[in-house]
Design a protein around this motif. Sequence first.
Motif, mmCIF file in Angstrom:
data_model
loop_
_atom_site.group_PDB
_atom_site.id
_atom_site.type_symbol
_atom_site.label_atom_id
_atom_site.label_comp_id
_atom_site.label_asym_id
_atom_site.label_seq_id
_atom_site.Cartn_x
_atom_site.Cartn_y
_atom_site.Cartn_z
ATOM 1 N N VAL A 3 0.845 -1.188 0.000
ATOM 2 C CA VAL A 3 0.000 0.000 0.000
ATOM 3 C C VAL A 3 0.881 1.239 0.000
ATOM 4 O O VAL A 3 0.704 2.148 -0.806
ATOM 5 C CB VAL A 3 -0.949 0.003 1.219
ATOM 6 C CG1 VAL A 3 -1.754 1.283 1.289
ATOM 7 C CG2 VAL A 3 -1.865 -1.217 1.174
ATOM 8 N N ARG A 4 1.866 1.268 0.933
ATOM 9 C CA ARG A 4 2.817 2.378 0.981
ATOM 10 C C ARG A 4 4.000 1.993 1.850
ATOM 11 O O ARG A 4 3.926 1.073 2.649
ATOM 12 C CB ARG A 4 2.171 3.650 1.493
ATOM 13 C CG ARG A 4 1.677 3.583 2.914
ATOM 14 C CD ARG A 4 0.939 4.866 3.312
ATOM 15 N NE ARG A 4 0.150 4.667 4.506
ATOM 16 C CZ ARG A 4 0.622 4.798 5.748
ATOM 17 N NH1 ARG A 4 1.879 5.115 5.931
ATOM 18 N NH2 ARG A 4 -0.166 4.606 6.781
ATOM 19 N N PHE A 5 5.096 2.725 1.661
ATOM 20 C CA PHE A 5 6.268 2.568 2.518
ATOM 21 C C PHE A 5 6.121 3.487 3.717
ATOM 22 O O PHE A 5 5.540 4.566 3.612
ATOM 23 C CB PHE A 5 7.555 2.939 1.764
ATOM 24 C CG PHE A 5 7.999 1.886 0.791
ATOM 25 C CD1 PHE A 5 8.906 0.925 1.169
ATOM 26 C CD2 PHE A 5 7.496 1.860 -0.498
ATOM 27 C CE1 PHE A 5 9.320 -0.051 0.268
ATOM 28 C CE2 PHE A 5 7.889 0.890 -1.405
ATOM 29 C CZ PHE A 5 8.809 -0.064 -1.012
ATOM 30 N N ILE A 24 3.363 -0.815 4.665
ATOM 31 C CA ILE A 24 1.960 -1.073 4.965
ATOM 32 C C ILE A 24 1.428 -1.965 3.847
ATOM 33 O O ILE A 24 1.635 -1.680 2.665
ATOM 34 C CB ILE A 24 1.146 0.242 5.038
ATOM 35 C CG1 ILE A 24 1.721 1.179 6.106
ATOM 36 C CG2 ILE A 24 -0.329 -0.052 5.298
ATOM 37 C CD1 ILE A 24 1.620 0.685 7.519
ATOM 38 N N VAL A 25 0.776 -3.056 4.231
ATOM 39 C CA VAL A 25 0.257 -4.027 3.261
ATOM 40 C C VAL A 25 -1.243 -4.231 3.505
ATOM 41 O O VAL A 25 -1.759 -3.848 4.554
ATOM 42 C CB VAL A 25 1.008 -5.371 3.379
ATOM 43 C CG1 VAL A 25 2.474 -5.213 3.007
ATOM 44 C CG2 VAL A 25 0.881 -5.962 4.765
ATOM 45 N N PRO A 26 -1.953 -4.841 2.559
ATOM 46 C CA PRO A 26 -3.365 -5.143 2.795
ATOM 47 C C PRO A 26 -3.543 -6.080 3.990
ATOM 48 O O PRO A 26 -2.673 -6.914 4.265
ATOM 49 C CB PRO A 26 -3.813 -5.832 1.500
ATOM 50 C CG PRO A 26 -2.829 -5.398 0.476
ATOM 51 C CD PRO A 26 -1.541 -5.195 1.202
ATOM 52 N N ARG A 27 -4.660 -5.962 4.691
ATOM 53 C CA ARG A 27 -4.887 -6.763 5.900
ATOM 54 C C ARG A 27 -4.910 -8.255 5.613
ATOM 55 O O ARG A 27 -4.571 -9.057 6.479
ATOM 56 C CB ARG A 27 -6.225 -6.384 6.552
ATOM 57 C CG ARG A 27 -6.238 -5.044 7.179
ATOM 58 C CD ARG A 27 -6.123 -4.939 8.662
ATOM 59 N NE ARG A 27 -6.640 -5.930 9.543
ATOM 60 C CZ ARG A 27 -7.431 -5.665 10.555
ATOM 61 N NH1 ARG A 27 -7.867 -4.442 10.748
ATOM 62 N NH2 ARG A 27 -7.781 -6.602 11.390
ATOM 63 N N LEU A 52 2.189 -6.735 12.105
ATOM 64 C CA LEU A 52 1.344 -6.324 13.216
ATOM 65 C C LEU A 52 0.209 -5.471 12.671
ATOM 66 O O LEU A 52 0.303 -4.932 11.573
ATOM 67 C CB LEU A 52 2.144 -5.559 14.275
ATOM 68 C CG LEU A 52 2.807 -4.237 13.885
ATOM 69 C CD1 LEU A 52 1.892 -3.064 14.198
ATOM 70 C CD2 LEU A 52 4.089 -4.068 14.647
ATOM 71 N N ILE A 53 -0.861 -5.387 13.445
ATOM 72 C CA ILE A 53 -1.984 -4.532 13.092
ATOM 73 C C ILE A 53 -1.854 -3.262 13.933
ATOM 74 O O ILE A 53 -1.758 -3.329 15.157
ATOM 75 C CB ILE A 53 -3.341 -5.214 13.368
ATOM 76 C CG1 ILE A 53 -3.437 -6.554 12.647
ATOM 77 C CG2 ILE A 53 -4.492 -4.289 12.973
ATOM 78 C CD1 ILE A 53 -3.412 -6.475 11.145
ATOM 79 N N THR A 54 -1.843 -2.113 13.277
ATOM 80 C CA THR A 54 -1.667 -0.849 13.986
ATOM 81 C C THR A 54 -2.968 -0.421 14.656
ATOM 82 O O THR A 54 -4.030 -1.014 14.434
ATOM 83 C CB THR A 54 -1.211 0.264 13.015
ATOM 84 O OG1 THR A 54 -2.263 0.494 12.076
ATOM 85 C CG2 THR A 54 0.056 -0.116 12.284
#
Length: 81
Positions: A3-5, A24-27, A52-54
Amino acid sequence: MIVRFVLTEKSLRLAERENKITIIVPRNASKKEIRDYVEKTYNVKVENVNTLITMTGEKKAYVKLTSEYNAYDLLGRLGLV
């Protein structure tokens, strides 16, 4: 897939000292999918992936590269640093 760095002070310090990139990647992305995507797209070898999930609900991945590759150089090559 990416998704983004993440380019914060902490993520740049991790790139320099621990050879890790933060993205950041898709869930629904698995660690294996993240590893395969990074290796294929950026022509590097991945040693380890931690996720991890933020607090905001995003999935963050810490991707550690093998010692032959430099994470900070990869970010520079992509024009992010």
